[in-house]
Design a protein around this motif. Sequence first.
Motif, PDB file in Angstrom:
ATOM      1  N   GLY A 114     -24.838  76.630 -17.906  1.00 15.53           N
ATOM      2  CA  GLY A 114     -23.279  76.266 -17.432  1.00 15.53           C
ATOM      3  C   GLY A 114     -23.140  75.587 -15.781  1.00 15.53           C
ATOM      4  N   LEU A 115     -23.828  77.284 -15.342  1.00 11.73           N
ATOM      5  CA  LEU A 115     -23.001  76.162 -13.683  1.00 11.73           C
ATOM      6  C   LEU A 115     -24.153  74.758 -13.048  1.00 11.73           C
TER       7      LEU A 115
ATOM      8  N   ALA B 209     -29.063  85.937 -22.463  1.00 12.58           N
ATOM      9  CA  ALA B 209     -28.636  84.924 -22.952  1.00 12.58           C
ATOM     10  C   ALA B 209     -27.896  84.012 -22.597  1.00 12.58           C
ATOM     11  N   LEU B 210     -26.755  85.553 -22.116  1.00 14.01           N
ATOM     12  CA  LEU B 210     -25.350  85.347 -21.413  1.00 14.01           C
ATOM     13  C   LEU B 210     -25.854  84.721 -20.434  1.00 14.01           C
ATOM     14  N   GLU B 211     -26.425  85.428 -19.456  1.00 18.44           N
ATOM     15  CA  GLU B 211     -26.904  84.940 -18.038  1.00 18.44           C
ATOM     16  C   GLU B 211     -27.303  83.646 -18.098  1.00 18.44           C
ATOM     17  N   GLU B 212     -28.182  83.636 -18.961  1.00 17.20           N
ATOM     18  CA  GLU B 212     -29.515  82.139 -19.158  1.00 17.20           C
ATOM     19  C   GLU B 212     -27.841  81.236 -20.069  1.00 17.20           C
ATOM     20  N   GLY B 213     -26.828  81.506 -20.499  1.00 16.22           N
ATOM     21  CA  GLY B 213     -25.905  80.419 -20.896  1.00 16.22           C
ATOM     22  C   GLY B 213     -25.377  80.080 -19.473  1.00 16.22           C
ATOM     23  N   LEU B 214     -24.404  81.388 -18.302  1.00 20.58           N
ATOM     24  CA  LEU B 214     -24.231  80.952 -17.563  1.00 20.58           C
ATOM     25  C   LEU B 214     -24.678  80.010 -16.396  1.00 20.58           C
TER      26      LEU B 214
ATOM     27  N   ILE C 200     -22.193  71.537 -13.840  1.00 20.50           N
ATOM     28  CA  ILE C 200     -20.864  70.759 -13.489  1.00 20.50           C
ATOM     29  C   ILE C 200     -21.400  71.033 -11.815  1.00 20.50           C
TER      30      ILE C 200
ATOM     31  N   ILE D  93     -23.599  89.726 -12.574  1.00 17.80           N
ATOM     32  CA  ILE D  93     -23.196  88.605 -13.781  1.00 17.80           C
ATOM     33  C   ILE D  93     -22.375  89.099 -14.557  1.00 17.80           C
TER      34      ILE D  93
ATOM     35  N   LEU E  85     -23.275  73.631  -9.274  1.00 15.30           N
ATOM     36  CA  LEU E  85     -22.683  75.261  -9.202  1.00 15.30           C
ATOM     37  C   LEU E  85     -23.664  76.000  -9.135  1.00 15.30           C
TER      38      LEU E  85
ATOM     39  N   ARG F 140     -15.808  74.034 -25.543  1.00 21.33           N
ATOM     40  CA  ARG F 140     -15.835  75.465 -26.134  1.00 21.33           C
ATOM     41  C   ARG F 140     -14.453  76.160 -27.374  1.00 21.33           C
TER      42      ARG F 140
ATOM     43  N   ILE G  99     -16.175  68.569 -17.745  1.00 20.35           N
ATOM     44  CA  ILE G  99     -16.312  70.036 -17.067  1.00 20.35           C
ATOM     45  C   ILE G  99     -17.085  70.260 -18.090  1.00 20.35           C
TER      46      ILE G  99
ATOM     47  N   LEU H 157     -15.784  69.245  -9.230  1.00 15.36           N
ATOM     48  CA  LEU H 157     -14.028  69.833  -8.755  1.00 15.36           C
ATOM     49  C   LEU H 157     -13.743  68.774  -8.280  1.00 15.36           C
TER      50      LEU H 157
ATOM     51  N   TYR I 112     -24.112  78.785  -6.856  1.00 16.57           N
ATOM     52  CA  TYR I 112     -24.486  80.729  -7.092  1.00 16.57           C
ATOM     53  C   TYR I 112     -25.935  81.296  -6.553  1.00 16.57           C
TER      54      TYR I 112
END
Lengths: 169, 169
Positions: free
Chosen positions: A122-123, A114-119, A126, A86, A74, A161, A155, A131, A78
């Motif tokens: 995560g992407l 941190a959030l952006e890196e987290g996304l 997967i 994001i 993903l 979480r 996934i 999917l 992206y």
Amino acid sequence: MKRDSRLSIVLHTLLHMADAEAPVTSELLAARMGTHPVFVRRTLAGLRRAGIVKSEKGHGGGWRVARALEGITLADVYEALGEPTILAMGHRTESPGCVVEQAVNHATGALFSALEEGLRQGLREITLADLARETRGRLTRGVGKRGEGQEGRKIGKRGARPVGRRSTS
Amino acid sequence: MKRDSRLSIVLHTLLHMADAEAPVTSELLAARMGTHPVFVRRTLAGLRRAGIVKSEKGHGGGWRVARALEGITLADVYEALGEPTILAMGHRTESPGCVVEQAVNHATGALFSALEEGLRQGLREITLADLARETRGRLTRGVGKRGEGQEGRKIGKRGARPVGRRSTS
DNA sequence: CGGAATGTAACTTATGGAGTTACATGATAC
DNA sequence: GTATCATGTAACTCCATAAGTTACATTCCG
């Protein structure tokens, strides 16, 4: 905030493409997505540049996935979309003179990054194959309707979480 | 994407208020933020309802912080703002009939929820007192200009994550 | 009272996602 | 070779929303 749904759309189209033998037209994809063919073409253009899909003109033309689903994460998708924004929140000034604002930016900025890196992370975990599996699972079991037999699947290996309640945000 | 900067603004104003003895007018706050007094009042209205700030009308009126900075977390502020949208991306359809789209929503939804929960968690761990400390630090040391002496501070106890590179998104 | 502040509604502006139209280009069928 | 079907793209329109602005009522102090 008006949310960008291109990632959502594109993933949807990719799975439909993968499911078909012949190339799928943007018209058909758009119909499935409830959107407009031009929007589909426009959005898929980035994926074509990235070598994720191929398009063919003329009779019998349309869109096909260019590589094995296992090899497409993903995150690849992206990025191919141009890494859309994001977060709906941001700093007011990027390089403020005010020391107070610097402090605020510093603190919230760390969180946001941190959030952006987290996304992204995560992407990366997967693949489209995941999917596709998930989709097949939903078809055989009846998970379409709150069945929730085996939550989680493979996934997002980080383990389903806690995850917040609300989604009306 | 048009990003919501209210959290940023509000934190900034709160610290300025906390720094002053007398109530601060929205006009002065707006000037500091480079925005409009009405926007400040409008935005602070939520915080007033939440009991985070107090406002006084008339001569010598203005805005004051209502409680000790130690007792106010960024999460409190965020909630007082009405929990603005966090993510700029979202699902196209919330309850799709298409099984493929369900699968996509399921996968990306898990990610998105984790991110939102991550932000809330992060906000819960920072108090206004932390920010005030950070500000003071920047004033004494010269951290305004890429000093970076002791990165991290006490902010965001989870330990200054790896954090991505780009911020031009 | 008069001036200084907030409280709000209502309007305007700017931005960006998405929808749509229009048309050029290329490929296949006949 | 032409008709048809598809993509490729530019250039609009439409709409939601963050933010800016105006206007005015209200309240408080001197």
